[in-house]
Design a protein around this motif. Structure first.
Motif, PDB file in Angstrom:
ATOM      1  N   PRO A  79       5.052   0.140   1.519  1.00  0.00           N
ATOM      2  CA  PRO A  79       5.066  -1.223   1.618  1.00  0.00           C
ATOM      3  C   PRO A  79       3.751  -1.919   0.893  1.00  0.00           C
ATOM      4  O   PRO A  79       3.708  -2.856   0.562  1.00  0.00           O
ATOM      5  CB  PRO A  79       5.457  -1.925   2.952  1.00  0.00           C
ATOM      6  CG  PRO A  79       4.852  -0.747   3.795  1.00  0.00           C
ATOM      7  CD  PRO A  79       5.086   0.427   2.987  1.00  0.00           C
ATOM      8  N   GLN A  80       2.605  -0.946   1.003  1.00  0.00           N
ATOM      9  CA  GLN A  80       1.503  -1.361   0.651  1.00  0.00           C
ATOM     10  C   GLN A  80       0.914  -1.589  -1.052  1.00  0.00           C
ATOM     11  O   GLN A  80       0.343  -2.282  -1.487  1.00  0.00           O
ATOM     12  CB  GLN A  80       0.093  -0.639   1.116  1.00  0.00           C
ATOM     13  CG  GLN A  80       0.260   0.788   0.585  1.00  0.00           C
ATOM     14  CD  GLN A  80       0.897   1.733   1.341  1.00  0.00           C
ATOM     15  OE1 GLN A  80       1.959   1.247   2.117  1.00  0.00           O
ATOM     16  NE2 GLN A  80       0.610   2.866   1.230  1.00  0.00           N
ATOM     17  N   LEU A  81       1.871  -0.868  -1.853  1.00  0.00           N
ATOM     18  CA  LEU A  81       1.906  -1.032  -3.465  1.00  0.00           C
ATOM     19  C   LEU A  81       2.202  -2.593  -3.891  1.00  0.00           C
ATOM     20  O   LEU A  81       3.351  -3.020  -3.362  1.00  0.00           O
ATOM     21  CB  LEU A  81       2.716  -0.021  -3.976  1.00  0.00           C
ATOM     22  CG  LEU A  81       2.613  -0.034  -5.591  1.00  0.00           C
ATOM     23  CD1 LEU A  81       1.548   0.110  -5.912  1.00  0.00           C
ATOM     24  CD2 LEU A  81       3.909   0.937  -5.894  1.00  0.00           C
ATOM     25  N   VAL A  82       1.433  -3.136  -4.455  1.00  0.00           N
ATOM     26  CA  VAL A  82       1.735  -4.370  -5.125  1.00  0.00           C
ATOM     27  C   VAL A  82       1.604  -4.155  -6.540  1.00  0.00           C
ATOM     28  O   VAL A  82       0.591  -3.585  -6.952  1.00  0.00           O
ATOM     29  CB  VAL A  82       0.872  -5.561  -4.512  1.00  0.00           C
ATOM     30  CG1 VAL A  82       1.194  -6.715  -5.339  1.00  0.00           C
ATOM     31  CG2 VAL A  82       1.040  -5.600  -3.178  1.00  0.00           C
ATOM     32  N   VAL A  83       2.379  -4.747  -7.338  1.00  0.00           N
ATOM     33  CA  VAL A  83       2.302  -4.612  -8.794  1.00  0.00           C
ATOM     34  C   VAL A  83       2.502  -5.713  -9.742  1.00  0.00           C
ATOM     35  O   VAL A  83       3.089  -6.727  -8.998  1.00  0.00           O
ATOM     36  CB  VAL A  83       3.383  -3.304  -9.321  1.00  0.00           C
ATOM     37  CG1 VAL A  83       3.285  -1.902  -8.726  1.00  0.00           C
ATOM     38  CG2 VAL A  83       5.030  -3.936  -9.006  1.00  0.00           C
ATOM     39  N   GLU A  84       2.480  -5.717 -11.022  1.00  0.00           N
ATOM     40  CA  GLU A  84       2.630  -6.823 -11.868  1.00  0.00           C
ATOM     41  C   GLU A  84       3.759  -6.331 -12.758  1.00  0.00           C
ATOM     42  O   GLU A  84       3.347  -5.416 -13.496  1.00  0.00           O
ATOM     43  CB  GLU A  84       1.610  -7.313 -12.609  1.00  0.00           C
ATOM     44  CG  GLU A  84       0.306  -8.021 -11.779  1.00  0.00           C
ATOM     45  CD  GLU A  84      -0.846  -8.480 -12.480  1.00  0.00           C
ATOM     46  OE1 GLU A  84      -0.926  -8.035 -13.927  1.00  0.00           O
ATOM     47  OE2 GLU A  84      -1.679  -9.308 -12.306  1.00  0.00           O
TER      48      GLU A  84
END
Length: 206
Positions: A79-84
């Motif tokens: 859940p820690q992955l954040v993307v654009e």
């Protein structure tokens, strides 16, 4: 919001489902009209892929439970992955793929959603979404035509869930605009797997 008897509840459910189906059809037609007019743009925003997938599964959880379908999520990125990327269009495609998988899988079947990443550079990665089901499957001949606009596989199951036949055509086009692709694998009578693969920019990954 008032006290209803069982028959009234059934009628209300029919009205609600009919309205949702009509709205979905209108949305597909409008989206494909934009595609044909060349008016579809990628709107980049920041989001956490795992969180978004959980939200889509919650939307379809009631339908899966009603059909006693095992709806599973296998995530490899955390859940820690954040993307654009284009959050709205990706969610729309994913909801369509999972919804189809649940609809066309017989009662007591299984639908599995997988999510993983493939690092390309320090900032760029490929997101891999996979939706697999134990449903009716698709012949090899129809797989080649499935992402064409307005094409629908003829069967009793598809007639039970009338749509526009535009969902996969829209998904294919959006993936191409996003620099990615839509892959379809299936065995007739054994189930299908739909894969979304597209690039995204990494924002946070602790």
């Amino acid at each position: 919001s008032t006290q209803l008897d069982q028959v009234q509840l059934q009628y209300l459910e029919i009205i609600k489902n009919s309205g949702s189906s009509l709205l979905s059809i209108i949305r597909d037609i409008l989206d494909y009209s934009k595609i044909e007019a060349g008016k579809v743009d990628i709107q980049v925003s920041t989001f956490a892929p795992v969180q978004e997938v959980h939200a889509q599964l919650e939307i379809l959880g009631a339908l899966a439970q009603k059909k006693n379908i095992s709806l599973q999520l296998h995530e490899e990125i955390g859940p820690q992955l954040v993307v654009e990327a284009d959050r709205g269009k990706i969610n729309q495609i994913l909801l369509n793929l999972i919804g189809n998988a649940v609809k066309f899988t017989p009662d007591g079947g299984e639908v599995k959603v997988s999510l993983s990443e493939e690092p390309l550079t320090e900032e760029l990665l490929l997101l891999h979404y996979s939706v697999s089901d134990s449903g009716i499957g698709i012949s090899q001949e129809n797989i080649l035509r499935l992402s064409q606009p307005f094409f629908q596989v003829e069967s009793s199951a598809t007639r039970s869930y009338q749509g526009t036949g535009l969902g996969l055509a829209i998904a294919k086009h959006v993936m191409q605009r996003h620099g990615g692709e839509l892959r379809i694998e299936s065995d007739l009578g054994k189930g299908s797997t739909f894969k979304l693969i597209f690039p995204a920019s990494r924002v946070v990954h602790v």
